[in-house]
Design an enzyme around this catalytic site. Structure first.
Site, PDB file in Angstrom:
ATOM      1  N   GLU A  85      -1.081 -10.563  -4.128  1.00 31.03           N
ATOM      2  CA  GLU A  85       0.178 -10.544  -4.766  1.00 31.03           C
ATOM      3  C   GLU A  85       1.499 -10.805  -3.819  1.00 31.03           C
ATOM      4  O   GLU A  85       1.674  -9.767  -2.900  1.00 31.03           O
ATOM      5  CB  GLU A  85       0.394  -9.130  -5.615  1.00 31.03           C
ATOM      6  CG  GLU A  85       1.399  -9.372  -6.659  1.00 31.03           C
ATOM      7  CD  GLU A  85       1.636  -8.340  -7.420  1.00 31.03           C
ATOM      8  OE1 GLU A  85       0.368  -7.937  -7.902  1.00 31.03           O
ATOM      9  OE2 GLU A  85       2.782  -8.109  -8.074  1.00 31.03           O
ATOM     10  N   LYS A 275       0.699   1.184 -11.727  1.00 27.23           N
ATOM     11  CA  LYS A 275       0.204  -0.213 -11.504  1.00 27.23           C
ATOM     12  C   LYS A 275       0.754  -0.617  -9.928  1.00 27.23           C
ATOM     13  O   LYS A 275       0.309  -0.972  -9.111  1.00 27.23           O
ATOM     14  CB  LYS A 275       0.214  -1.370 -12.203  1.00 27.23           C
ATOM     15  CG  LYS A 275      -0.312  -2.480 -11.986  1.00 27.23           C
ATOM     16  CD  LYS A 275       0.388  -3.637 -11.148  1.00 27.23           C
ATOM     17  CE  LYS A 275      -0.265  -5.032 -10.876  1.00 27.23           C
ATOM     18  NZ  LYS A 275       0.530  -5.622 -10.054  1.00 27.23           N
ATOM     19  N   ASP A 291     -13.899   1.614  -1.492  1.00 24.25           N
ATOM     20  CA  ASP A 291     -14.040   1.251  -2.702  1.00 24.25           C
ATOM     21  C   ASP A 291     -13.194   1.299  -3.715  1.00 24.25           C
ATOM     22  O   ASP A 291     -12.848   2.698  -4.223  1.00 24.25           O
ATOM     23  CB  ASP A 291     -15.458   1.906  -3.411  1.00 24.25           C
ATOM     24  CG  ASP A 291     -15.881   1.605  -4.611  1.00 24.25           C
ATOM     25  OD1 ASP A 291     -15.053   0.976  -5.440  1.00 24.25           O
ATOM     26  OD2 ASP A 291     -17.034   2.098  -5.034  1.00 24.25           O
ATOM     27  N   HIS A 388      11.034 -10.432  -5.955  1.00 27.38           N
ATOM     28  CA  HIS A 388       9.861 -10.909  -6.241  1.00 27.38           C
ATOM     29  C   HIS A 388       9.724 -12.572  -6.267  1.00 27.38           C
ATOM     30  O   HIS A 388       8.855 -12.948  -5.723  1.00 27.38           O
ATOM     31  CB  HIS A 388       9.357 -10.234  -7.576  1.00 27.38           C
ATOM     32  CG  HIS A 388       7.967 -10.714  -7.990  1.00 27.38           C
ATOM     33  ND1 HIS A 388       6.991 -10.168  -7.366  1.00 27.38           N
ATOM     34  CD2 HIS A 388       7.508 -11.729  -9.012  1.00 27.38           C
ATOM     35  CE1 HIS A 388       5.878 -10.658  -7.946  1.00 27.38           C
ATOM     36  NE2 HIS A 388       6.043 -11.602  -8.689  1.00 27.38           N
TER      37      HIS A 388
END
Ligand code: MEV
Length: 434
Positions: A85, A275, A291, A388
């Site tokens: 991202e 998130k 993991d 962004h």
């Protein structure tokens, strides 16, 4: 509809690819070329990757970026981040620099206990089972001697085993709930081997000395590790928050705290807030060969530990001091697993100065806190899209296969214009018309 295939795993890599191309692709030649273009020319390296998983056909690249200038308990780190991202690494780097100038991040490992369970049913009396368990507990532990001897020598091993009566929730259901210290290993294999040995011993001893049937259901570690906790924090006098994008530090601190408070009470916002934290956490977890699915599952369960999903970070303003912190469970390893196998994992761990698992817990927590600071700072000031979209600009240019010359012109143009998808498309069209 294609026919079912049996024996797929036994085919060679090329046979697997040819079967796939024949079965699912129209343009076989270009698909074959694509798959092979991602093979590594170093055959030994390619074989290593092929053998990480099953039925491998090629490699799937993720970029590995670096966020420098993280001052953590007085040590300066450059943090490796594997993520697709755009703007995440830039945001982390910006937050690192911001807090470098204000004393850096303070971290502490609160606890390191891992958990595993043997799930079983027993139809007899629960007090009989308790008496039986107390007698058999030393045997459960001694039977794992071979499995635990190396871990014990290094100072880890089994911490305790408890019998848990879950019959109120599910008929006849009990657990052996075991706790472990696995030091620098994430410990999944160690824990699962111990659990399977507990299960065998339990069954055998039950057959010898317990009335009624004890049936084993399963033995597996838990990825919920609320007692494998780390805390990371930043703080400074409110006046020191003043910076290029923060003209009024008091107002900024208040709004920032309000945004965190909203994530604490509002699930829709909490999920997105967290998130953003996981953007930082997963990227470091992945780069260091850990993991991320286990970490994700454990972290989100922790976020709902009080019955309501809530923010993982918190903020306070007291005595003119702004404080922002995170407390999360992280079961990580810096030995075993991929850590010595994947060359880029080794590289990432070297970049972090060969951290212990405890060091890595602190670095990862910092990456999450920094990411959240950057996101909430943008959200409560300029809005997220400005930064962004600037970072996303290159992706849009690549979608339109812009040449290097076009890229230079367009990047220059958007230094003074707002980046939106349509504005970029228009800018490309204008250049191409000219
Ligand atoms: C985007 O990947 C992450 C954010 O949505 C996080 C947030 O809203 O706090 C920007």
């Amino acid at each position: 509809m294609p026919n079912i295939i049996s024996g797929f795993s036994k085919l060679t890599k090329s046979e697997k690819i040819e079967w796939l191309l024949d079965t699912y692709f129209k343009d076989k030649d270009s698909s074959r070329t694509l798959v092979k273009r991602y093979w590594n020319s170093d055959e030994k390296l390619q074989k290593l990757h092929d053998e990480f998983i099953e039925n491998t056909i090629t490699n799937y690249y993720l970029p590995l970026g670096v966020a420098p200038n993280f001052l953590i308990n007085g040590t300066l780190y450059a943090i490796p981040m594997a993520i697709e991202e755009s703007s995440v690494v830039a945001a982390a780097s910006k937050a690192a620099k911001f807090w470098y100038e204000r004393g850096g991040f303070k971290t502490e490992v609160i606890s390191t206990e891992k958990i595993g369970q043997v799930h079983f049913t027993y139809a007899g009396g629960s007090s009989d089972l308790e008496v039986f368990f107390n007698t058999v507990k030393p045997k459960l532990i001694s039977a794992t001697a071979e499995i635990t001897k190396n871990m014990k020598r290094r100072g880890g091993g089994i911490l305790d085993i408890e019998l848990k009566n879950k019959t109120e929730d599910l008929n006849n259901y009990y657990q052996l709930h075991a706790t472990f210290e696995t030091l620098d290993a994430m410990g999944a294999n160690f824990i699962n081997s111990c659990l399977e040995q507990f299960a065998q011993t339990l069954k055998r001893e039950a057959e010898l000395s317990l009335d009624g049937d004890l049936d084993l259901i399963m033995s597996i570690l838990s990825n919920y590790v609320p007692n494998c906790l780390v805390r990371a924090e930043v703080s400074c006098p409110i006046s020191e928050l003043k910076s290029k994008d923060i003209a009024n530090p008091d107002l900024f601190a208040e709004k920032f705290k309000q945004a965190v408070n909203i994530a604490e009470i509002e699930t829709y916002r909490a999920v997105t807030h967290n998130k953003g934290i996981m953007n930082g956490i997963d990227a470091v977890v992945l780069a260091t060969g850990n993991d991320f699915r286990a970490v994700e599952a454990g972290v989100h369960a922790y976020a709902s530990r009080n019955g309501k999903y809530t923010s993982l970070t918190h903020c306070s303003i007291e005595n003119n001091t702004f404080k922002f912190w995170i407390e999360i469970p992280l079961a990580l390893g810096t030995v075993g697993g991929l850590t010595s196998l994947h060359p880029l994992v080794k590289f990432s761990l070297d970049m972090l100065n060969k951290p212990t698992a405890k060091d890595l817990m602190q670095i990862v927590a910092v990456a999450g806190l920094a990411q959240n600071f950057a996101a909430v700072k943008s959200l409560t000031t300029t809005g997220i899209q400005e930064g962004h979209m600037k970072m996303h600009l290159m992706n849009i240019l690549n979608q339109f296969e812009a040449t290097s010359e076009e890229k230079i012109k367009i990047v220059e143009h958007f230094k003074t214009h707002v980046v939106t998808h349509s504005a970029v498309v228009e800018a490309i069209e204008n250049i191409r018309i000219k």
